[in-house]
Design an enzyme around this catalytic site. Structure first.
Site, short mmCIF file in Angstrom:
data_model
loop_
_atom_site.label_atom_id
_atom_site.label_comp_id
_atom_site.label_asym_id
_atom_site.label_seq_id
_atom_site.Cartn_x
_atom_site.Cartn_y
_atom_site.Cartn_z
N GLU A 157 -28.98 -23.05 53.13
CA GLU A 157 -30.03 -22.88 52.12
C GLU A 157 -31.26 -23.61 52.60
O GLU A 157 -31.13 -24.76 53.03
CB GLU A 157 -29.56 -23.46 50.78
CG GLU A 157 -28.45 -22.62 50.17
CD GLU A 157 -27.99 -23.11 48.80
OE1 GLU A 157 -28.56 -24.09 48.29
OE2 GLU A 157 -27.09 -22.49 48.24
N ARG A 159 -20.72 -22.49 45.84
CA ARG A 159 -21.40 -23.03 47.01
C ARG A 159 -21.35 -21.98 48.12
O ARG A 159 -20.33 -21.28 48.27
CB ARG A 159 -20.72 -24.30 47.51
CG ARG A 159 -21.02 -25.56 46.71
CD ARG A 159 -22.47 -26.01 46.85
NE ARG A 159 -22.77 -27.23 46.11
CZ ARG A 159 -23.24 -27.28 44.86
NH1 ARG A 159 -23.50 -26.16 44.20
NH2 ARG A 159 -23.49 -28.44 44.29
N HIS A 190 -30.48 -20.30 44.53
CA HIS A 190 -29.71 -21.42 43.95
C HIS A 190 -30.38 -21.93 42.67
O HIS A 190 -30.82 -23.09 42.61
CB HIS A 190 -29.56 -22.55 44.98
CG HIS A 190 -28.39 -23.46 44.67
ND1 HIS A 190 -27.70 -24.15 45.63
CD2 HIS A 190 -27.79 -23.79 43.49
CE1 HIS A 190 -26.74 -24.86 45.07
NE2 HIS A 190 -26.77 -24.66 43.77
#
Ligand code: GLV
Length: 324
Positions: A265, A236, A284
């Site tokens: 993000e 993360r 991601h």
């Protein structure tokens, strides 16, 4: 009997959606972008189930907006830091996640990033596209070898262990820091994180984001890495202090970094990290294989439906809700 009402915060793969449509009266958010907060609060009103993505923050406010009918929250992800679990547990709402089926895809991608950063793959492609490839040169775009080198895994759960397997095939030695992990035949535990940072030529992060791991990769952590080391983060973004990473990469205090996760993000295009040749960033996508995304949708749907039926979720992150 009417079907239970649920809100699904994005169009997920058919393998999950078909199941949901069969069993539920589902409102499925059609946008490419997640619903904004006000829309989320409105859409969950009165539902019995919520199927969300890691882009939605599910906290007490959302749970209260849903109200007393809510029976289950199903996260379409293995990580669940987007959900305030104690708030769900306090309301006895089980929360589901999707472990296991994305382990190999994520480990493959972590290894792809490791190789790409070590051998400067994306930088080399930029070099070529910019017309800089004028001849074969003995010292052009030199990178780091893997064979005989040490990989340090911070976190040795399913994904960390799957990365270790891959590293063994590349003739690497593997050490890991994870006080809660069981011993493994192919990797050596270290007692302190510092020991790992001093030994490792590659450091790959595989911890969940928690209060304890937030900004664990900070200036101090980076200063303890070898100047030739490569950092990989597929966990993360919040685990890493991006300002500290920028400083370390710019000053060449480490060789390179490869990140599949950032904070926030999406990463804003004016992020200083994007100015660096020795920083590789992807959006991601570590679990983005067709099989994994199909199965994530399927497991998330199974969790949702089990919760609606009052059955135990196949993958529940707060099993305390089942204790009397
Ligand atoms: C993706 O990051 C996931 O947690 O599944």
């Amino acid at each position: 009997m009417p079907k239970p009402k649920v809100f699904v915060t994005r169009v997920i793969r058919d393998k999950g959606l078909d199941l949901i449509k069969e069993f539920c009266q589902a409102e499925i958010w059609p946008g490419e972008l997640p619903p904004d907060r006000a829309t989320l609060l409105e859409k969950v009103r009165g539902v019995e189930g919520i199927l969300c993505l890691l882009t939605e923050r599910i906290d007490g406010e959302v749970l209260d907006a849903a109200g007393p009918n809510l029976k289950v929250v199903s996260n379409h992800a293995v990580g669940f830091d987007n959900i305030v679990i104690p708030e769900a547990t306090a309301r006895r709402i089980p929360v589901g996640n999707t472990p296991g089926i994305l382990t190999d895809a994520t480990a493959d991608f972590a290894f792809a990033l490791l190789l790409a950063a070590a051998r400067r793959v994306t930088e080399a492609e930029r070099y070529l596209r910019a017309g800089k490839w004028v001849t074969w040169g003995p010292s052009i775009l030199l990178g780091m070898d893997l064979a005989g080198k040490t990989l340090g895994l911070v976190g040795f759960g399913r994904i960390g262990q799957a990365v270790a397997k891959r590293a063994i095939g590349f003739d690497m030695r593997v050490v890991y820091y994870d006080p809660s992990a069981a011993p493994a035949w192919n990797a050596t535990p270290v007692e302190r994180l510092d020991d790992l940072l001093h030994q490792a030529d590659f450091v790959s992060i595989h911890t969940p984001l928690t209060e304890q791991t937030r900004h664990m990769v900070n200036a101090d952590f980076l200063a303890k890495m070898k100047p030739t080391a490569v950092l990989v983060n597929t966990a993360r973004g919040g685990v890493l202090d991006q300002a500290a990473l920028y400083e370390a990469l710019q000053a060449k205090r480490i060789f390179a970094a490869a990140l599949d996760v950032t904070d926030p993000e999406p990463l804003p295009l004016d992020s200083p990290l994007l100015t660096l040749e020795n920083c590789l960033i992807t959006p991601h996508i570590a679990s983005a294989s067709t099989y994994s995304r199909d199965m994530m949708a399927y497991l998330a749907a199974q969790n949702l439906i089990a919760g609606l039926k009052g059955e135990r979720l196949p993958h529940c992150v707060n099993p305390e809700v089942y204790e009397r």
